[in-house]
Design an enzyme around this catalytic site. Structure first.
Site, short mmCIF file in Angstrom:
data_model
loop_
_atom_site.label_atom_id
_atom_site.label_comp_id
_atom_site.label_asym_id
_atom_site.label_seq_id
_atom_site.Cartn_x
_atom_site.Cartn_y
_atom_site.Cartn_z
CG HIS A 492 -30.57 29.93 15.38
ND1 HIS A 492 -29.48 30.60 14.85
CD2 HIS A 492 -31.31 30.88 16.03
CE1 HIS A 492 -29.57 31.89 15.18
NE2 HIS A 492 -30.67 32.08 15.89
CD GLU A 493 -34.97 30.53 17.44
OE1 GLU A 493 -34.85 31.02 18.58
OE2 GLU A 493 -34.84 31.20 16.41
CG HIS A 496 -31.34 32.08 21.05
ND1 HIS A 496 -30.29 32.96 21.18
CD2 HIS A 496 -31.83 32.27 19.79
CE1 HIS A 496 -30.15 33.66 20.05
NE2 HIS A 496 -31.08 33.26 19.20
CG HIS A 499 -26.87 32.23 26.27
ND1 HIS A 499 -26.77 33.35 25.46
CD2 HIS A 499 -25.99 32.46 27.28
CE1 HIS A 499 -25.87 34.18 25.97
NE2 HIS A 499 -25.39 33.66 27.07
#
Length: 709
Positions: A492-493, A496, A499
C-alpha cells in the site's frame, strides 16, 4: 495556506514538501557502483556487509542537506528559505502576466516547503529531542510567514492579472492553467478577496482552527482513568494500574473476554467535556470560515476540486452504498450473533464492542489463517524483491539500495532506495524507515520530503519521499518476517511512493500525491489488489528456511477470509463517512454531536448506541479528513474498477502498466482526478458504478469455496 496548499492536498500523512539536495536530470545517471540489490539491503545477514560497511566518509546533514547536520541548522535553512522567498515575492509582483508568473509562484512554494515539510517529518520521527524541537520551531516560523503571504494583496494581484488576461491564459498548457487556478483557489479560501476586517477575521479563524485541530488530535489519544474498585477484580489486570486508578487507553477490540471489551468501550469512550467543547468549536469555526469566504458549508469548500466535487454526490454515493449493503450487513450481524451465542450463551445481544472481535473469530475458524503460518514466507527481503520484480515488469522500474553518507539518515536502520527507470535513468529516492524504535509513532505512512519539478536551469528536481512502517527487527535466527497484514501495508505505502516517483509534473505544487484526497488513495489501494493476487505473491513468497513457495490454497484462503463480515465492516465505514458529512454540513447543527452520532449509528450502522459514550471524541480523522472521510471508500471503488478492467487478466501486463503511468500517475494533482480515471477506464464512471465495484468485491470466490469445502 496558499503557499503550502499543495501539501494540504496531499495525504494528511504525506506532509512533505521539499529539500534542496542534488538535482539529477532524468536519464543522466547510469547504475551507480554504490547500489546493491534491494532484497539484500533488507536481509539480516547481508545488510551489514553491503551497506553499513560502505557508508561514505563524507559527512552531510539529514537527507543530504548540509545545514541539517545539527539541530541549529534548521535556523540556517529557514533563514535561507525566507530570504529566497522575499526575493521571489518581489519578482512575482514585478513580472508581467505570463507562464513565468506560475514558475515564480511554484519556486516560492518550493523554497518554503523544502524546509517546512522536511521539518514536518523530522518533528515526529527523529529520535533526538533537540532535532524534533528545532524542526517544530521551523514549522511554526514558516507557518507564520505563510499566513502573511496568504494575505499579501499585491502578490495575489500578480496572479489575478494573469488569470484575467484571456489571451495569455489561452496560450498556457492545461497543467499551467490548472496550477494557476489552484494557487488562486488557495488564496481565496484564505479570504484574500475580502475587505481588510474580514480578511483579519479569516486569518484569526485559520490560526484558531489549527490550534483546535492540534488540541483535538491530542485529546483523541488521552487515556481515561477509573477507580479500580468499579471493575471486577478478575479483569483489572488488562488495564494499566496507577495508584487506585486504572488507565484505559484503547478499545481492547481483540480481547476474548466480552466483559473487558465492554468495560474498555464504555470507559474509553466516556465523554470528556473539554474535548467535546473543542470539537464543537472546531466544527463551528470551520463553518464560519467557509461561509466567510463564500461557501454554503465547510463540506462545499473541502470538496471543491475533488473527484466527488460536492456534498450532494457524496451523499448519493453513501446512501446508495448503504442501501446495497444493508441485507448483507444484516446477514453478517446474524452470523456474529450466532457465534456470540455459542461462546457466551448468557449474553447474546450483539453490541458495538463485539463486531471487530467476533468477525475475527469467524474468519479464523472458517479459514485457519493464523499469521504464524504465513510469516515465514514473507521475509522483508523477499517482499522487497517481489515489489522490485512487479515494478520492473509493469513499469520498467528497478529499486536499488544506495549507500548513505554520515549524517544523512536519522537512524542506522533506515535504508535509501534509488528508483531507476530502464531508459529514463534515476527518477528519485525513497528512504525506508521500516523498523520499530522507542518514541517512533506507530503508524504506516508516506511523507513527501521533496517534490519533483522542472527547475529553471532545465534540470528535473528529483522527488524524495520517506516510507514509515513499524516492522519488527530481525533476530539471530530469522530475518524480519511480515504478517499478511504487514505485507499488504508495505505494498500500500509503496503505491504512494510510486505515485510520487512517477508524478513527474512541471510544478512541485501538484507533484505526486499532492492531489485531491479522494484520488490520492487510488494508487496505494490498487497495490493491495496486487498483494492479494496469487500470480504476484508466487513470484516472491518463499519460506525463509526451506525456500518452499507459499501454497496457492493458502493465498486463496487468505483472500476469501477478508470477505468474511466484510459488508458489516464496510457499513461501519459508511457510518463514519456519513457522520463526517453531517458534522461539516449545514450549521448550526440541529442536535448535539452525540445525538447526531446516536441517530446516524442506529440508522446507518445498525448496532445500538451505548448511553454515556461519545465515539466522535476519538474520531481523529475529523482533523486530517474533515468532510473527506468518504475518500477511502471512493478511492477503493476506483482502484477496484482499475484492477478488474486493466490488471485482473494479467497483473504483469506492460502495456497496461504504461497506460496506468500515462493516464493516472504522471499528472500528480495537475489534472482533474475524474479525467484521469476516465483516461484509464476509457469511460466516465457513475455513482452507481462506484457502488457496484465495492459491492462486487464482497462476493465469495466460488472456486475457493469448493476447494475449501
Amino acid at each position: 495556506s496558499a503557499m503550502l496548499a499543495g501539501c494540504r492536498r496531499a495525504l494528511p500523512a504525506a506532509l512533505g514538501r521539499a529539500l534542496r539536495g542534488r538535482a539529477v536530470g532524468p536519464g543522466r545517471r547510469a547504475v551507480s557502483t554504490s547500489w546493491c540489490p534491494v532484497g539484500a539491503a533488507f536481509d539480516a545477514k547481508q545488510q551489514r556487509q553491503q551497506l553499513r560497511g560502505s557508508t561514505a566518509d563524507r559527512e552531510t546533514g539529514l537527507f543530504g542537506v548540509p545545514e541539517l547536520s545539527c539541530p541549529e541548522g534548521f535556523q540556517e535553512a529557514q533563514d535561507k528559505a525566507l530570504q529566497e522567498s522575499e526575493q521571489l515575492v518581489q519578482k512575482a509582483c514585478s513580472t508581467p502576466p505570463g507562464p513565468e508568473t506560475i514558475m515564480i509562484f511554484d519556486q516560492l512554494s518550493d523554497s518554503l516547503c523544502r524546509v517546512a515539510d522536511l521539518a514536518d517529518f523530522v518533528k515526529i520521527a527523529h529520535p533526538d529531542f533537540a532535532f524534533r524541537e528545532a524542526a517544530e520551531e521551523a514549522c511554526r516560523n514558516i507557518g507564520t510567514v505563510v499566513e502573511k503571504l496568504n494575505t499579501d494583496v499585491e502578490l495575489c494581484q500578480s496572479l489575478r492579472r494573469l488569470l484575467a488576461d484571456e489571451i495569455v491564459m489561452s496560450s498556457l498548457d492545461p497543467e499551467t492553467r490548472r496550477v494557476a487556478e489552484l494557487f488562486m483557489f488557495d488564496f481565496e479560501i484564505s479570504g484574500i478577496h475580502l475587505d481588510e476586517e474580514k480578511r483579519k477575521k479569516a486569518v484569526n479563524l485559520n490560526v484558531r482552527i489549527l490550534d483546535l485541530c492540534n488540541e483535538f488530535l491530542t485529546g483523541t489519544h488521552i487515556p481515561n482513568k477509573i477507580d479500580k474498585r468499579v471493575l471486577p477484580e478478575h479483569i483489572r489486570y488488562n488495564f494499566t494500574a496507577e495508584g487506585n486508578y486504572l488507565q484505559v487507553a484503547g478499545l481492547h477490540a481483540d480481547c476474548p473476554d466480552d466483559l473487558v471489551r465492554e468495560a474498555a468501550y464504555k470507559i474509553f469512550l466516556y465523554p470528556n467535556a473539554e474535548q467535546l467543547s473543542r470539537l464543537e468549536e472546531l466544527l463551528a469555526s470551520r463553518n464560519s470560515l467557509a461561509q466567510l469566504v463564500g461557501y454554503d458549508t465547510f463540506a462545499h469548500r473541502a470538496l471543491q476540486g475533488t473527484m466527488a466535487k460536492n456534498p450532494e454526490t457524496v451523499r448519493q454515493f453513501l446512501e446508495k452504498l448503504s442501501e446495497q449493503l444493508s441485507k448483507r450487513t444484516q446477514k453478517d450481524f446474524e452470523i456474529m450473533t450466532k457465534m456470540k451465542m455459542k461462546l457466551n450463551p448468557q449474553n447474546s445481544k450483539l453490541m458495538p464492542w463485539d463486531h471487530p472481535y467476533y468477525s475475527g473469530v469467524i474468519r479464523a475458524e472458517r479459514y485457519n489463517i493464523d499469521p504464524g503460518l504465513y510469516c515465514p514466507f514473507f521475509s522483508l527481503g523477499a517482499c522487497m524483491e517481489g515489489l522490485n520484480s512487479l515494478f520492473s515488469q509493469l513499469l520498467g522500474i528497478s529499486l536499488y539500495a544506495e549507500q548513505t553518507q554520515r549524517g544523512e539518515v536519522w537512524s542506522e536502520d533506515v535504508r535509501k532506495l534509488a528508483v531507476v527507470h530502464e531508459t529514463e535513468g534515476l527518477l528519485g529516492y525513497i528512504y525506508c524507515d521500516f523498523f520499530q524504535r522507542a518514541d517512533k509513532p506507530h503508524q504506516d505512512c508516506h511523507f513527501t520530503v521533496r517534490g519533483g519539478r522542472l527547475r529553471e536551469d532545465g534540470e528535473y528536481q528529483l522527488p524524495v519521499v520517506v516510507l514509515m512502517l513499524s516492522l519488527p527487527h530481525s533476530t539471530r535466527g530469522a530475518p524480519t518476517l511480515l504478517s499478511p497484514g504487514m505485507m499488504e501495508n508495505l505494498f500500500h505505502e509503496m503505491g504512494h511512493a510510486m505515485h510520487s516517483m512517477l508524478g513527474r509534473t512541471r510544478y512541485q505544487h501538484v507533484t505526486g500525491t499532492r492531489c485531491p484526497t479522494d484520488f490520492a488513495e487510488v494508487p496505494s489501494i490498487l497495490m493491495e489488489y496486487f498483494a492479494n493476487d496469487y500470480r504476484v505473491v508466487n513470484q516472491f513468497a518463499r519460506h525463509y528456511k526451506t525456500g518452499q513457495p507459499l501454497p496457492k490454497n493458502m493465498v486463496s484462503r487468505l483472500c476469501e477470509s477478508k470477505k468474511v463480515c466484510a459488508a458489516a465492516d464496510m457499513q461501519l465505514q459508511v457510518f463514519y463517512a456519513a457522520l463526517d458529512q453531517i458534522y461539516h454540513g449545514k450549521h448550526p447543527l440541529e442536535k448535539s454531536t452525540t445525538e447526531i452520532l446516536k441517530e446516524i449509528q442506529e440508522k446507518v450502522y445498525g448496532l445500538p448506541y451505548v448511553p454515556n459514550t461519545a465515539w466522535q471524541l476519538r474520531f481523529s480523522h475529523l482533523v486530517g479528513y474533515g468532510a473527506k472521510y468518504y475518500s477511502y471508500l471512493m478511492s477503493r471503488a476506483v482502484a477496484s474498477m482499475v484492477w478488474k478492467q486493466c490488471f485482473a487478466k494479467d497483473p504483469f501486463d506492460r502495456a497496461m502498466g504504461e497506460r496506468y503511468r500515462r493516464e493516472m500517475l504522471a499528472h500528480g494533482g495537475g489534472k482533474e482526478p475524474i479525467l484521469m480515471v476516465q483516461g484509464m477506464l476509457q469511460k466516465s464512471p457513475s455513482v452507481e458504478d462506484f457502488v457496484d465495484a465495492l459491492v462486487s468485491d464482497l462476493d465469495q470466490d466460488f472456486e475457493t469455496f469448493i476447494m475449501d469445502s
